[in-house]
Design a protein around this motif. Structure first.
Motif, short mmCIF file in Angstrom:
data_model
loop_
_atom_site.label_atom_id
_atom_site.label_comp_id
_atom_site.label_asym_id
_atom_site.label_seq_id
_atom_site.Cartn_x
_atom_site.Cartn_y
_atom_site.Cartn_z
N LYS A 157 0.84 -1.19 0.00
CA LYS A 157 0.00 0.00 0.00
C LYS A 157 0.88 1.24 0.00
CE LYS A 157 -3.74 -2.46 0.25
NZ LYS A 157 -4.59 -2.62 -0.96
N SER B 84 -0.28 4.38 0.97
CA SER B 84 -0.77 5.42 1.88
C SER B 84 -1.13 4.77 3.21
CB SER B 84 -2.00 6.14 1.31
OG SER B 84 -3.14 5.30 1.34
N PHE B 85 -1.01 5.53 4.29
CA PHE B 85 -1.34 5.00 5.61
C PHE B 85 -2.81 4.61 5.68
CE2 PHE B 85 2.68 6.85 6.98
CZ PHE B 85 3.12 5.90 7.90
N ASN B 86 -3.67 5.38 5.04
CA ASN B 86 -5.10 5.10 5.07
C ASN B 86 -5.40 3.75 4.43
OD1 ASN B 86 -7.90 5.84 5.55
ND2 ASN B 86 -8.06 6.15 3.35
N ALA B 87 -4.79 3.47 3.28
CA ALA B 87 -5.02 2.19 2.60
C ALA B 87 -4.47 1.03 3.42
CB ALA B 87 -4.37 2.21 1.22
N ILE C 18 -4.09 0.95 6.74
CA ILE C 18 -4.95 0.77 7.91
C ILE C 18 -6.21 -0.01 7.53
CG2 ILE C 18 -6.46 1.98 9.54
CD1 ILE C 18 -3.59 2.06 10.40
N LYS C 19 -6.79 0.29 6.39
CA LYS C 19 -7.98 -0.44 5.94
C LYS C 19 -7.66 -1.91 5.73
CE LYS C 19 -10.45 3.37 3.66
NZ LYS C 19 -10.94 3.92 2.36
N ARG D 203 -7.25 -3.57 9.13
CA ARG D 203 -8.54 -3.74 9.80
C ARG D 203 -9.24 -5.01 9.32
NH1 ARG D 203 -12.51 1.16 9.82
NH2 ARG D 203 -13.57 -0.35 11.17
#
Length: 366
Positions: free
Chosen positions: A254, A256-259, A261-262, A265
């Motif tokens: 990934k 990005s941190f957002n991707a 983290i998803k 999760r």
């Protein structure tokens, strides 16, 4: 109060240290010397909207030196040119078989349903799984992974790493987390307690798949086609690990941190369905990690800071040796030098992920 904290710190430092010492079961184990396998193999790749990745990485699958294998390409109701790309490859290579999956109401966007159809198409009993964004790191990947499907072994856990970007902290974090996860599942498998594998690099037999009724027990869950299947089917006698560098795969991480983290999760939400003994082992390890670091940071501001610093030094030394030996085996040595920072960041990132999953469900297969 500080004495109370010190006692708890010593307790959880000891627990944390015990876990990492047990992980030397993998880090110090001898590498398998079995001869490469010659049995026919079916390589299975499930792809959903992966046209560009198939163009980039499928050639490395088709260039393998194994003498007898087919490639099952599963188009899981893609909305891009995935099917067209598969068909173009098939025109030039008769080893490719395509399974074109259409969404149906009962199994809408369910990767396990698509994989089941692909497994049913396979003509060979040795099944080797990877993802569309993965590249084998040698031409002997198939032979090295499947040589372990011998001597009553029906599951092989491989290493699926990520491509390196030496200038990116996120890239190092992702690869460190992948390294730590591999250390755990390889170590537990070595100790006779296999609990998971990764679909980026996993092999098992079709006989085992049908004995387990496939993914039936967790078909209602979107995730877990790899780790939940292994968690249910693996035992101390039927599971082998493959840590040969020639058997590694690497994937696109990934960006990005957002991707990321998803993605994490989704992985964490699946783990709650593991066998109870595995959940307890993993949960106690995580709690020992977070309490060790929390109490360490707290004691630095008390009169016991010298004791806590000394214990911290001992624990970090053991971890450094463990991480270095494991990273050397898995070709991830460049992340070892940052391990205290990466471990600390990862521990508290995971805490945030656990909390987020309590309040909302993560998204799953694309």
């Amino acid at each position: 109060m500080s004495t109370f904290l010190l006692v708890f710190f010593l307790l959880f430092a000891a627990v944390n240290l015990a876990y990492f010492i047990s992980f030397f079961s993998f880090a110090s184990a001898k590498t398998s010397t079995l001869a490469p396998a010659a049995a026919p193999v079916s390589v299975i790749i499930c792809a959903k909207n992966e046209a560009q990745n198939l163009k980039a990485f499928l050639p490395s699958i088709l260039e393998q030196d194994h003498l007898n294998y087919e490639v099952i390409l599963i188009n899981d109701a893609s909305m891009d040119e995935t099917l067209e790309v598969m068909e173009n490859f098939q025109k030039n290579d008769p080893r490719i078989q395509i399974v074109d999956v259409k969404n149906i109401e009962a199994f809408w966007a369910n990767k396990k349903y698509a994989l089941t159809l692909g497994i049913k198409r396979a003509k060979n009993s040795h099944l080797l799984f990877t993802d569309a964004d993965c590249a084998p790191q040698s031409k002997s990947w198939i032979s090295e992974m499947c040589k372990n499907l011998q001597q009553e072994k029906s599951i092989v856990l491989g290493y699926g790493g990520y491509f390196k970007n030496k200038s990116s902290f996120l890239n190092k974090l992702i690869r460190f987390e992948t390294l730590l996860t591999a250390i755990q599942y390889f170590s537990y498998a070595k100790m006779g307690i296999p609990y998971m594998g990764v679909g980026r690099n996993l092999a098992y037999t079709s006989e085992l798949f049908y004995q387990q009724s496939g993914f039936a027990s967790h078909l209602h869950l979107r995730s877990g086609d790899d780790d939940l299947f292994v968690n249910e089917a693996a035992n101390s006698s039927n599971t082998a690990i493959c840590d040969q560098p020639a058997a590694f795969t690497r994937s696109v991480p990934k960006d990005s941190f957002n991707a990321w983290i998803k993605q994490k999760r989704r992985h964490v939400s699946t783990a709650k369905n593991y066998q109870k003994k595995h959940k307890l082992l993993l949960a106690f390890f995580y709690f020992s990690q977070i309490l060790f670091w929390t109490l360490t940071l707290s004691l630095l501001f008390t009169e016991n800071w010298q004791i806590s610093t000394s214990i911290l030094g001992v624990v970090l030394l053991v971890k450094a040796v463990l991480y270095y030996k494991s990273a050397d085996r898995l070709d991830e040595k460049d992340v070892v030098w940052l391990f205290p920072i990466l471990e600390l960041f990862l521990v508290f990132a995971q805490l945030g992920i656990f909390i987020a999953n309590i309040f909302s469900k993560p998204t799953h297969w694309k």
